[in-house]
Design an enzyme around this catalytic site. Structure first.
Site, short mmCIF file in Angstrom:
data_model
loop_
_atom_site.label_atom_id
_atom_site.label_comp_id
_atom_site.label_asym_id
_atom_site.label_seq_id
_atom_site.Cartn_x
_atom_site.Cartn_y
_atom_site.Cartn_z
N CYS A 69 -11.67 2.97 0.68
CA CYS A 69 -10.23 3.20 0.83
C CYS A 69 -9.80 2.36 2.03
O CYS A 69 -10.46 2.37 3.07
CB CYS A 69 -9.92 4.67 1.07
SG CYS A 69 -8.20 5.02 1.54
N THR A 70 -8.71 1.63 1.89
CA THR A 70 -8.30 0.71 2.95
C THR A 70 -7.97 1.45 4.25
O THR A 70 -8.16 0.89 5.33
CB THR A 70 -7.09 -0.13 2.51
OG1 THR A 70 -6.03 0.72 2.07
CG2 THR A 70 -7.48 -1.08 1.38
N HIS A 71 -7.52 2.69 4.17
CA HIS A 71 -7.26 3.45 5.39
C HIS A 71 -8.53 3.61 6.23
O HIS A 71 -8.46 3.62 7.47
CB HIS A 71 -6.71 4.85 5.06
CG HIS A 71 -5.25 4.88 4.72
ND1 HIS A 71 -4.75 4.44 3.52
CD2 HIS A 71 -4.18 5.31 5.44
CE1 HIS A 71 -3.44 4.60 3.51
NE2 HIS A 71 -3.06 5.14 4.67
N CYS A 93 -4.70 -1.60 -1.54
CA CYS A 93 -4.88 -0.18 -1.84
C CYS A 93 -5.84 -0.08 -3.00
O CYS A 93 -5.57 -0.67 -4.07
CB CYS A 93 -3.54 0.46 -2.19
SG CYS A 93 -3.64 2.17 -2.74
N ASN A 94 -6.94 0.63 -2.82
CA ASN A 94 -7.91 0.76 -3.90
C ASN A 94 -7.34 1.52 -5.09
O ASN A 94 -7.53 1.13 -6.24
CB ASN A 94 -9.17 1.47 -3.38
CG ASN A 94 -9.90 0.66 -2.34
OD1 ASN A 94 -9.59 0.76 -1.15
ND2 ASN A 94 -10.86 -0.14 -2.75
N THR A 95 -6.62 2.60 -4.82
CA THR A 95 -6.07 3.41 -5.91
C THR A 95 -5.06 2.63 -6.72
O THR A 95 -5.08 2.65 -7.96
CB THR A 95 -5.42 4.69 -5.34
OG1 THR A 95 -6.41 5.43 -4.62
CG2 THR A 95 -4.86 5.56 -6.44
N ASP A 150 0.88 -1.17 0.00
CA ASP A 150 0.00 0.00 0.00
C ASP A 150 0.92 1.22 0.00
O ASP A 150 2.13 1.10 0.23
CB ASP A 150 -0.89 -0.01 1.25
CG ASP A 150 -1.94 1.10 1.27
OD1 ASP A 150 -2.18 1.72 0.23
OD2 ASP A 150 -2.49 1.37 2.36
N SER A 151 0.32 2.38 -0.21
CA SER A 151 1.12 3.60 -0.08
C SER A 151 1.52 3.83 1.37
O SER A 151 2.59 4.35 1.67
CB SER A 151 0.35 4.81 -0.60
OG SER A 151 -0.86 4.97 0.14
N GLY A 176 -2.58 9.10 -4.52
CA GLY A 176 -3.76 9.57 -5.23
C GLY A 176 -3.52 10.71 -6.20
O GLY A 176 -4.00 10.67 -7.34
#
Length: 260
Positions: free
Chosen positions: A177-179, A70-72, A7-8, A40
């Site tokens: 969003c995973t966050h 991560c969705n993005t 992920d980011s 993003g």
């Protein structure tokens, strides 16, 4: 058994904790990109380059599967990551849980980053899985960053702003969003209306964790041993970021990996 997640930032904690609950003995590799986040605002090409570097750092540890948590990154970089790593390492993307949310009949709200809200990708999922269901796309500017840095005041402010854009009659909220899964109960408290049925939140962590274990050929519920945890920050092997310990998922990972 070794499962890697990328992920980011610390949005991967929710899926990592889900893997740990399903396979307490699994070693985990958490690969993120604090030097390059947020992803993003980046161009798709730049984002893909960053995501591939993070994925390859994780792949160097020879996991049995890699979760793009991560969705993005799943929207823009998943095909390229798969082309680089499969078939040697199964790669599992993250898709917003629009289908199960819509199955409840709606109305549904989808909380997502501004870059994802209104995107052709998300609109396509709505068309495919929520036809005939009332769906509201809710942009959440700043929420992922607030969660990333465990900024309590900013988390409260950004959740309140998104809740104000959410119709009062929604029955389900998709955490796109995973966050956001790290602050799910705070989102529930902000959106739940008095006198309305309990709000249902739909995240992706459990589903992607189970899919990763299936792709890796792992049984669920194996006997617990002392599992390993490797943390890669823009390719550097370090400890969990301090902000990760502000969330139950991060504390659980630290507690079940005593070497940290």
């Amino acid at each position: 058994m070794k499962i890697a997640l990328m992920d980011s930032g610390i949005g991967l904690l929710a899926a990592a904790a889900a893997v740990r609950r399903l396979r307490p003995d699994a070693d985990l590799v958490l690969s993120s990109d604090p030097d390059g986040m947020p992803w993003g605002p980046r161009t798709p090409e730049d984002l893909t380059e960053r995501a591939v570097a993070v994925a390859e750092a994780a792949a160097a540890h020879r996991p049995d599967a890699l979760i793009v948590a991560c969705n993005t990154a799943s929207v823009h970089a998943l095909p390229t990551v798969r082309a680089r790593l499969e078939p040697g390492i199964p790669v599992i993307g993250t898709v917003p849980a629009i289908k199960p949310a819509a199955a409840g009949g709606g109305p549904v709200a989808i909380w997502a980053t501004p870059a994802t809200t209104g995107s052709p990708y998300q609109r396509g999922l709505i068309d495919d899985f929520a036809n005939g269901v009332a769906v509201t796309e809710v942009p959440c500017p700043g929420l992922a960053d607030a969660v990333q840095y465990a900024d309590e005041a900013a988390i409260d402010e950004t959740i309140a702003a998104a809740a104000a854009l959410t119709p009062r009659d929604v029955r389900a909220v998709v955490l796109g969003c995973t966050h956001y899964e790290l602050v799910a109960e705070r989102i529930r408290a902000a959106v739940q209306q008095p006198g309305m049925p309990p709000l249902v939140l739909h995240g992706s962590a459990g589903a992607v964790a189970a899919q990763a274990l299936r792709r890796a050929g792992a049984a669920v519920g194996a006997a617990a041993v002392t599992p390993g945890l490797t943390v890669l920050l823009s390719g550097r092997e370090e400890q969990l970021p301090r902000a990760a310990l502000g969330y139950a998922e991060g504390r659980m990972l630290a507690e079940t990996s005593p070497a940290l």
